[in-house]
Design a protein around this motif. Structure first.
Motif, mmCIF file in Angstrom:
data_model
loop_
_atom_site.group_PDB
_atom_site.id
_atom_site.type_symbol
_atom_site.label_atom_id
_atom_site.label_comp_id
_atom_site.label_asym_id
_atom_site.label_seq_id
_atom_site.Cartn_x
_atom_site.Cartn_y
_atom_site.Cartn_z
ATOM 1 N N ARG A 175 0.736 -1.100 -0.397
ATOM 2 C CA ARG A 175 0.084 -0.098 -0.353
ATOM 3 C C ARG A 175 0.812 0.901 -0.013
ATOM 4 N NH1 ARG A 175 -4.131 1.725 4.469
ATOM 5 N NH2 ARG A 175 -5.325 3.297 3.557
ATOM 6 N N VAL A 176 0.550 1.840 -0.515
ATOM 7 C CA VAL A 176 1.345 3.064 -1.252
ATOM 8 C C VAL A 176 0.567 5.000 -0.816
ATOM 9 C CG1 VAL A 176 2.876 4.568 -2.995
ATOM 10 C CG2 VAL A 176 2.994 2.140 -2.638
ATOM 11 N N HIS A 177 0.893 5.459 0.381
ATOM 12 C CA HIS A 177 0.438 7.069 0.403
ATOM 13 C C HIS A 177 1.209 8.301 -0.784
ATOM 14 C CE1 HIS A 177 -2.302 9.358 2.482
ATOM 15 N NE2 HIS A 177 -0.601 10.447 2.719
ATOM 16 N N ARG A 178 -0.102 8.827 -1.163
ATOM 17 C CA ARG A 178 0.205 9.618 -2.517
ATOM 18 C C ARG A 178 0.115 10.447 -1.518
ATOM 19 N NH1 ARG A 178 -2.462 10.841 -6.397
ATOM 20 N NH2 ARG A 178 -0.673 11.255 -7.658
ATOM 21 N N GLY A 179 1.385 11.639 -0.630
ATOM 22 C CA GLY A 179 1.067 13.123 0.278
ATOM 23 C C GLY A 179 1.449 14.409 -0.796
ATOM 24 N N ASP A 180 0.830 15.332 -0.348
ATOM 25 C CA ASP A 180 1.214 16.436 -0.842
ATOM 26 C C ASP A 180 2.373 17.192 -0.658
ATOM 27 O OD1 ASP A 180 1.504 18.777 -2.253
ATOM 28 O OD2 ASP A 180 -1.230 19.482 -2.113
ATOM 29 N N TYR A 181 3.382 17.315 -0.952
ATOM 30 C CA TYR A 181 4.925 17.309 -0.426
ATOM 31 C C TYR A 181 5.161 19.065 -0.880
ATOM 32 C CZ TYR A 181 10.299 17.748 0.944
ATOM 33 O OH TYR A 181 10.959 18.496 1.697
ATOM 34 N N SER A 182 3.946 19.810 -1.379
ATOM 35 C CA SER A 182 3.872 20.908 -1.536
ATOM 36 C C SER A 182 3.743 22.012 -0.023
ATOM 37 C CB SER A 182 2.780 21.466 -2.316
ATOM 38 O OG SER A 182 3.452 21.250 -3.064
ATOM 39 N N LEU A 183 2.897 21.301 0.672
ATOM 40 C CA LEU A 183 1.924 21.538 1.928
ATOM 41 C C LEU A 183 3.035 21.463 3.103
ATOM 42 C CD1 LEU A 183 -0.982 18.311 2.493
ATOM 43 C CD2 LEU A 183 -1.274 21.670 2.043
ATOM 44 N N LEU A 184 4.109 21.332 3.254
ATOM 45 C CA LEU A 184 5.265 20.988 3.924
ATOM 46 C C LEU A 184 6.550 21.460 3.387
ATOM 47 C CD1 LEU A 184 5.939 17.295 3.850
ATOM 48 C CD2 LEU A 184 3.905 18.392 5.179
ATOM 49 N N THR A 185 6.582 22.617 2.745
ATOM 50 C CA THR A 185 7.441 23.379 2.137
ATOM 51 C C THR A 185 6.956 25.173 2.490
ATOM 52 O OG1 THR A 185 6.850 23.949 0.291
ATOM 53 C CG2 THR A 185 8.503 22.304 0.513
ATOM 54 N N HIS A 186 5.980 25.518 3.088
ATOM 55 C CA HIS A 186 5.501 26.927 3.262
ATOM 56 C C HIS A 186 5.477 27.392 2.560
ATOM 57 C CE1 HIS A 186 4.762 29.794 6.816
ATOM 58 N NE2 HIS A 186 3.887 28.873 7.533
ATOM 59 N N GLN A 187 4.905 27.677 1.794
ATOM 60 C CA GLN A 187 4.646 28.537 0.355
ATOM 61 C C GLN A 187 3.331 28.488 -0.112
ATOM 62 O OE1 GLN A 187 6.019 25.924 -3.086
ATOM 63 N NE2 GLN A 187 8.549 26.411 -2.265
ATOM 64 N N GLY A 188 3.637 30.827 0.197
ATOM 65 C CA GLY A 188 2.618 31.024 0.491
ATOM 66 C C GLY A 188 1.521 30.988 1.177
ATOM 67 N N ASP A 189 1.613 30.361 2.699
ATOM 68 C CA ASP A 189 0.966 30.114 3.780
ATOM 69 C C ASP A 189 1.767 31.354 4.749
ATOM 70 O OD1 ASP A 189 -0.230 29.656 6.282
ATOM 71 O OD2 ASP A 189 -1.022 28.007 4.915
ATOM 72 N N ASP A 190 0.969 32.083 4.960
ATOM 73 C CA ASP A 190 2.335 33.212 6.481
ATOM 74 C C ASP A 190 1.183 32.737 7.526
ATOM 75 O OD1 ASP A 190 -0.440 34.701 6.061
ATOM 76 O OD2 ASP A 190 0.856 36.630 5.258
ATOM 77 N N ARG A 191 0.771 31.630 7.749
ATOM 78 C CA ARG A 191 0.153 31.749 8.995
ATOM 79 C C ARG A 191 1.541 31.193 9.809
ATOM 80 N NH1 ARG A 191 -4.093 26.941 8.857
ATOM 81 N NH2 ARG A 191 -2.216 26.377 7.013
ATOM 82 N N PRO A 192 1.573 31.724 11.263
ATOM 83 C CA PRO A 192 2.682 30.874 12.203
ATOM 84 C C PRO A 192 2.157 29.947 12.235
ATOM 85 C CG PRO A 192 0.501 32.692 13.701
ATOM 86 C CD PRO A 192 0.132 32.154 11.838
ATOM 87 N N LEU A 193 3.610 28.880 12.591
ATOM 88 C CA LEU A 193 4.137 27.663 12.077
ATOM 89 C C LEU A 193 3.092 26.810 12.854
ATOM 90 C CD1 LEU A 193 8.291 27.599 12.288
ATOM 91 C CD2 LEU A 193 6.163 27.578 10.268
ATOM 92 N N ILE A 194 2.895 27.084 14.210
ATOM 93 C CA ILE A 194 2.654 26.318 15.144
ATOM 94 C C ILE A 194 1.005 26.415 14.916
ATOM 95 C CG2 ILE A 194 1.372 29.068 16.841
ATOM 96 C CD1 ILE A 194 2.509 25.054 18.154
ATOM 97 N N ASP A 195 0.397 26.856 13.944
ATOM 98 C CA ASP A 195 -0.879 26.516 13.408
ATOM 99 C C ASP A 195 -0.571 26.519 12.198
ATOM 100 O OD1 ASP A 195 -2.320 27.777 15.766
ATOM 101 O OD2 ASP A 195 -1.994 30.310 14.363
ATOM 102 N N TRP A 196 0.633 26.596 11.643
ATOM 103 C CA TRP A 196 0.538 25.720 10.515
ATOM 104 C C TRP A 196 0.134 24.511 9.779
ATOM 105 C CZ3 TRP A 196 5.775 25.342 7.637
ATOM 106 C CH2 TRP A 196 5.015 24.703 6.084
ATOM 107 N N PHE A 197 1.815 24.069 11.021
ATOM 108 C CA PHE A 197 2.195 22.520 11.007
ATOM 109 C C PHE A 197 0.680 21.367 11.295
ATOM 110 C CE2 PHE A 197 6.759 21.637 12.153
ATOM 111 C CZ PHE A 197 7.668 22.892 11.380
ATOM 112 N N PRO A 198 0.068 21.739 12.237
ATOM 113 C CA PRO A 198 -0.940 20.573 12.226
ATOM 114 C C PRO A 198 -1.528 19.870 11.386
ATOM 115 C CG PRO A 198 -0.188 21.862 14.620
ATOM 116 C CD PRO A 198 0.429 22.624 13.715
ATOM 117 N N ASP A 199 -1.970 22.055 10.869
ATOM 118 C CA ASP A 199 -2.901 21.877 9.530
ATOM 119 C C ASP A 199 -2.282 20.867 8.566
ATOM 120 O OD1 ASP A 199 -5.727 22.873 8.418
ATOM 121 O OD2 ASP A 199 -4.021 24.176 7.861
ATOM 122 N N ALA A 200 -1.125 21.305 8.010
ATOM 123 C CA ALA A 200 -0.690 20.625 6.745
ATOM 124 C C ALA A 200 -0.395 19.319 7.229
ATOM 125 C CB ALA A 200 0.639 21.505 6.627
#
Length: 155
Positions: free
Chosen positions: A97-122
């Protein structure tokens, strides 16, 4: 076709076992890591917590080999995060079983929220939403190095 980025040059025909990233992350101990490694550790911790709370049966990032479906995504990752690395076309050897993940979510591009809010959501979106950007495959099986590829053919 699938592609893999390695920080080191690998022999054609070499078979790799999954989990090298997880083995590295699991070596980090309190007081032993540099600041950069701590941020990577925090990312992986958030992603692992989100996976376990969403669907523990999904492939862990700590127990897989990272692959891409597109050569351009592998070259982009290498150029941005492993500038001295190598890109290979690989063959997946196991039916898993292979998972397809969106690596773009992990690079914080275009998201200026504080990291403490962004990490859990992404982290949650990585496991629950269809990828919209650069897709990475979490492959928990063995791969075989088939060919060195990449824009500059240094692999």
């Amino acid at each position: 076709m699938t592609f893999h980025v390695s920080p080191e040059e690998l022999a054609i025909g070499l078979e790799l076992e999954p989990g090298s990233w997880g083995r590295k992350i699991r070596t980090l101990r309190s007081g032993a890591a540099q600041i950069k490694e701590h941020s990577v550790f925090l990312w992986e911790m958030a992603l692992e917590a989100a996976r376990l709370s969403t669907d523990p049966a999904l492939t862990s990032r700590l127990d897989c080999t990272f692959l891409t479906e597109e050569l351009e995504h592998a070259v982009s990752f290498r150029d941005q995060f492993r500038p001295n690395g190598f890109v290979y076309r690989v063959r997946c050897l196991d039916d898993v079983r292979v998972h397809r993940g969106d690596y773009s979510l992990l690079t914080h591009q275009g998201d200026d929220r504080p990291l403490i809010d962004w990490f859990p959501d992404a982290s949650k979106k990585y496991w629950t939403e269809e990828p919209k950007g650069n897709v990475e495959l979490l492959y928990p099986g063995r791969i075989r190095i088939e060919e060195a590829v990449g824009a500059d053919h240094r692999s």
